[in-house]
Design an enzyme around this catalytic site. Structure first.
Site, PDB file in Angstrom:
ATOM      1  N   SER A 155     -29.668 -29.912  32.579  1.00 23.57           N
ATOM      2  CA  SER A 155     -28.772 -29.979  31.431  1.00 23.57           C
ATOM      3  C   SER A 155     -29.594 -29.722  30.172  1.00 23.57           C
ATOM      4  O   SER A 155     -30.517 -30.487  29.875  1.00 23.57           O
ATOM      5  CB  SER A 155     -28.132 -31.375  31.389  1.00 23.57           C
ATOM      6  N   LYS A 197     -26.904 -25.899  32.816  1.00 27.32           N
ATOM      7  CA  LYS A 197     -25.773 -26.417  32.041  1.00 27.32           C
ATOM      8  C   LYS A 197     -26.169 -26.403  30.572  1.00 27.32           C
ATOM      9  O   LYS A 197     -27.219 -26.917  30.188  1.00 27.32           O
ATOM     10  CB  LYS A 197     -25.456 -27.835  32.524  1.00 27.32           C
ATOM     11  N   LEU A 198     -25.318 -25.776  29.764  1.00 22.15           N
ATOM     12  CA  LEU A 198     -25.561 -25.729  28.320  1.00 22.15           C
ATOM     13  C   LEU A 198     -24.625 -26.702  27.624  1.00 22.15           C
ATOM     14  O   LEU A 198     -23.418 -26.695  27.871  1.00 22.15           O
ATOM     15  CB  LEU A 198     -25.268 -24.320  27.772  1.00 22.15           C
ATOM     16  N   LYS A 199     -25.173 -27.503  26.734  1.00 19.53           N
ATOM     17  CA  LYS A 199     -24.319 -28.352  25.903  1.00 19.53           C
ATOM     18  C   LYS A 199     -23.677 -27.477  24.828  1.00 19.53           C
ATOM     19  O   LYS A 199     -24.356 -26.634  24.224  1.00 19.53           O
ATOM     20  CB  LYS A 199     -25.161 -29.457  25.244  1.00 19.53           C
ATOM     21  N   ASP A 205     -21.013 -28.078  28.889  1.00 24.77           N
ATOM     22  CA  ASP A 205     -20.553 -29.461  28.757  1.00 24.77           C
ATOM     23  C   ASP A 205     -20.284 -29.739  27.280  1.00 24.77           C
ATOM     24  O   ASP A 205     -21.198 -29.680  26.450  1.00 24.77           O
ATOM     25  CB  ASP A 205     -21.624 -30.420  29.297  1.00 24.77           C
ATOM     26  N   GLU A 245     -17.310 -28.612  31.586  1.00 19.03           N
ATOM     27  CA  GLU A 245     -17.333 -30.072  31.729  1.00 19.03           C
ATOM     28  C   GLU A 245     -16.764 -30.744  30.477  1.00 19.03           C
ATOM     29  O   GLU A 245     -17.172 -30.429  29.349  1.00 19.03           O
ATOM     30  CB  GLU A 245     -18.792 -30.501  31.966  1.00 19.03           C
ATOM     31  N   ASP A 283     -16.131 -35.727  33.390  1.00 22.35           N
ATOM     32  CA  ASP A 283     -17.275 -36.647  33.371  1.00 22.35           C
ATOM     33  C   ASP A 283     -16.787 -37.941  32.704  1.00 22.35           C
ATOM     34  O   ASP A 283     -16.370 -38.893  33.390  1.00 22.35           O
ATOM     35  CB  ASP A 283     -18.438 -35.975  32.625  1.00 22.35           C
ATOM     36  N   LYS A 294     -21.189 -40.296  38.129  1.00 23.40           N
ATOM     37  CA  LYS A 294     -22.389 -41.001  37.676  1.00 23.40           C
ATOM     38  C   LYS A 294     -22.249 -42.435  38.152  1.00 23.40           C
ATOM     39  O   LYS A 294     -21.337 -43.138  37.698  1.00 23.40           O
ATOM     40  CB  LYS A 294     -22.503 -40.958  36.144  1.00 23.40           C
ATOM     41  N   GLY A 304     -26.113 -37.196  35.146  1.00 25.60           N
ATOM     42  CA  GLY A 304     -27.193 -38.087  34.735  1.00 25.60           C
ATOM     43  C   GLY A 304     -26.962 -38.580  33.330  1.00 25.60           C
ATOM     44  O   GLY A 304     -26.123 -38.041  32.596  1.00 25.60           O
ATOM     45  N   LEU A 351     -29.864 -39.303  31.329  1.00 24.92           N
ATOM     46  CA  LEU A 351     -31.268 -39.324  30.902  1.00 24.92           C
ATOM     47  C   LEU A 351     -31.970 -40.570  31.435  1.00 24.92           C
ATOM     48  O   LEU A 351     -32.750 -41.222  30.728  1.00 24.92           O
ATOM     49  CB  LEU A 351     -31.375 -39.283  29.364  1.00 24.92           C
TER      50      LEU A 351
HETATM   51  O1  OSB Z   1     -22.528 -35.580  29.546  1.00 19.44           O
HETATM   52  O2  OSB Z   1     -23.712 -35.366  31.265  1.00 19.44           O
HETATM   53  C1  OSB Z   1     -23.588 -35.765  30.114  1.00 19.44           C
HETATM   54  C2  OSB Z   1     -26.929 -37.080  28.850  1.00 19.44           C
HETATM   55  C3  OSB Z   1     -26.524 -38.199  28.131  1.00 19.44           C
HETATM   56  C4  OSB Z   1     -25.181 -38.476  28.058  1.00 19.44           C
HETATM   57  C5  OSB Z   1     -24.246 -37.653  28.675  1.00 19.44           C
HETATM   58  C6  OSB Z   1     -24.654 -36.544  29.398  1.00 19.44           C
HETATM   59  C7  OSB Z   1     -26.014 -36.239  29.452  1.00 19.44           C
HETATM   60  C8  OSB Z   1     -26.539 -35.047  30.108  1.00 19.44           C
HETATM   61  C9  OSB Z   1     -27.958 -35.077  30.601  1.00 19.44           C
HETATM   62  O3  OSB Z   1     -25.919 -34.019  30.233  1.00 19.44           O
HETATM   63  C10 OSB Z   1     -28.032 -35.405  32.035  1.00 19.44           C
HETATM   64  C11 OSB Z   1     -29.439 -35.763  32.463  1.00 19.44           C
HETATM   65  O4  OSB Z   1     -30.296 -34.901  32.448  1.00 19.44           O
HETATM   66  O5  OSB Z   1     -29.675 -36.932  32.813  1.00 19.44           O
HETATM   67 MG    MG Z   2     -21.226 -34.573  30.849  1.00 16.47          MG
END
Ligand code: OSB
Ligand code: MG
Length: 368
Positions: A135, A161-163, A188, A213, A238, A262, A290, A292
């Site tokens: 991510s 995955k790109l935010k 996402d 997402e 999510d 999760k 995840g 983080l």
């Molecule tokens: O939306 O998946 C998410 C991190 C923090 C809060 C929400 C998200 C995320 C990530 C990172 O996308 C996922 C990771 O590398 O743990």
């Molecule tokens: Mg997410």
């Protein structure tokens, strides 16, 4: 197993890089770390709630600490035959899935240790290594995004995955898709859009994304179903999935065609497994997201990911991507896009106390 003791810490761990999403920039993680002792055996877990401001879902570290301070003393001296019995005790409490997961997951680790089995076997896992993607947070320019994607593809990650956020969506996606026509690519939005932005999503339909997402509000299954009717690309939920009941509603109204599970968001492994099983019955693929996590939470995610319907790459990338020093002794590292499932008993990782002491903000003990 009779619960004898809890040690509840708040830990602050600096991230190697600032992670930007539609809801903010994160440069460290602050999280509860729980050690449960039952029948002389310890189990570990990490909470995944936000520090101070509930920007992802509605839970915070501070709120969870207040609840755990009330709940943990009640659990001392209680004897639970299995995780189901513990979950039944917590079940009447509304919501607060992240706080509940913190207790439930630590119990699973202790229970697996007591049976001298790795957690993945008890959960019904079928794989020894997990395909993973990565991510990537919001970057300053499309060029920087393409470079970052390239370096992670070189490391073998199986999905990117790109935010995204309003004003940072179609342009970076187009740049990455043009540079890498055939990679598995997803985005996402972390709830940053509304149905009024449908045009963004019909535009994203042109880039062959594996899924989009959580585009819309964290608590709005209805509008996700409407958006899914308007576009071809599958939606993945999510934030909207807190429980198996949420999942049933989402799948019945076709609010998504992929589910991000999760374990720390849904109350623990039992609920995560129910969501996995329900999605499988609907022929809907799931993958493990995840938050983080440091090593303890990351290890829990990896064990859960070994179940058979986790058929898309997860977000459980290498611990060393995030942390200069993790709080566990064992490495959790990806090679060729595969994360090995720890083979030891329980979650198969143990605390690195010299590191942990340095990053502990507070510590309380509950015992008889
Ligand atoms: O939306 O998946 C998410 C991190 C923090 C809060 C929400 C998200 C995320 C990530 C990172 O996308 C996922 C990771 O590398 O743990
Ligand atoms: Mg997410």
């Amino acid at each position: 197993m009779k619960i004898e003791r809890f040690e509840l810490r708040v830990v602050r761990l600096p991230l190697r890089f600032a992670f930007e999403t539609s809801f903010g920039v994160q440069s460290e993680r602050v999280f509860p770390l729980l050690t449960l002792t039952a029948d002389g055996i310890t189990g570990l877990s990490e909470g995944v709630m936000d520090d101070q401001f509930p920007l992802y879902r509605e839970e915070t570290v501070q709120g969870a600490m207040a609840l755990l301070t009330e709940w943990l003393p009640m659990l001392i001296g209680k004897d639970f035959a299995n995780p189901e019995a513990l979950a039944a005790f917590l079940e009447p409490f509304r919501g607060n899935y992240m706080a509940k997961a913190t207790i439930e997951m630590a119990f699973w680790d202790a229970w697996a240790h007591s049976l001298e089995l790795p957690l993945w076997k008890l959960l019904g896992g079928t794989r020894q290594q997990i395909p993973v993607g990565v991510s990537l947070g919001i970057q300053k320019t499309p060029e920087a995004t393409v470079d970052l994607v390239a370096s992670h593809l070189e490391q073998g990650y199986k999905r990117i995955k790109l935010k995204i956020k309003p004003s940072w969506d179609v342009v970076p996606v187009a740049a990455v898709r043009q540079a890498f026509p055939n990679i598995a690519l997803t985005v996402d939005a972390n709830s940053a859009y509304t149905l009024a932005d449908t045009r963004v999503f019909t535009a994203l339909d042109e880039y062959n994304l594996d899924y989009i997402e959580q585009p819309l509000a964290w608590n709005d299954l209805h509008d996700h179903a409407e958006l899914q009717r308007r576009i071809r690309t599958p939606l993945c939920l999510d934030e909207s999935i807190g429980s198996v009941i949420d999942t049933r509603k989402a799948l019945e109204i076709k609010a998504c065609r992929v589910v991000n599970i999760k374990v720390g968001r849904v109350g623990g492994h039992l609920e995560a497994r129910r969501i996995h099983d329900l999605a499988q019955a609907f022929a809907v693929p799931v993958w493990c997201g995840g938050m983080l996590e440091a090593g303890v939470g990351r290890a829990h995610n990896i064990h859960l990911s070994s179940l058979p319907n986790f058929s898309k790459p997860g977000d459980t990338s290498s611990s060393s991507r995030y942390w200069v020093e993790d709080i566990i002794l064992e490495p959790l590292e990806v090679t060729n896009g595969l994360m090995p499932v720890p083979t030891g008993h329980g979650i198969g990782v143990s605390l690195n106390y010299p590191v942990l002491e340095k990053v502990t903000l507070s510590k309380v003990e509950f015992k008889q």
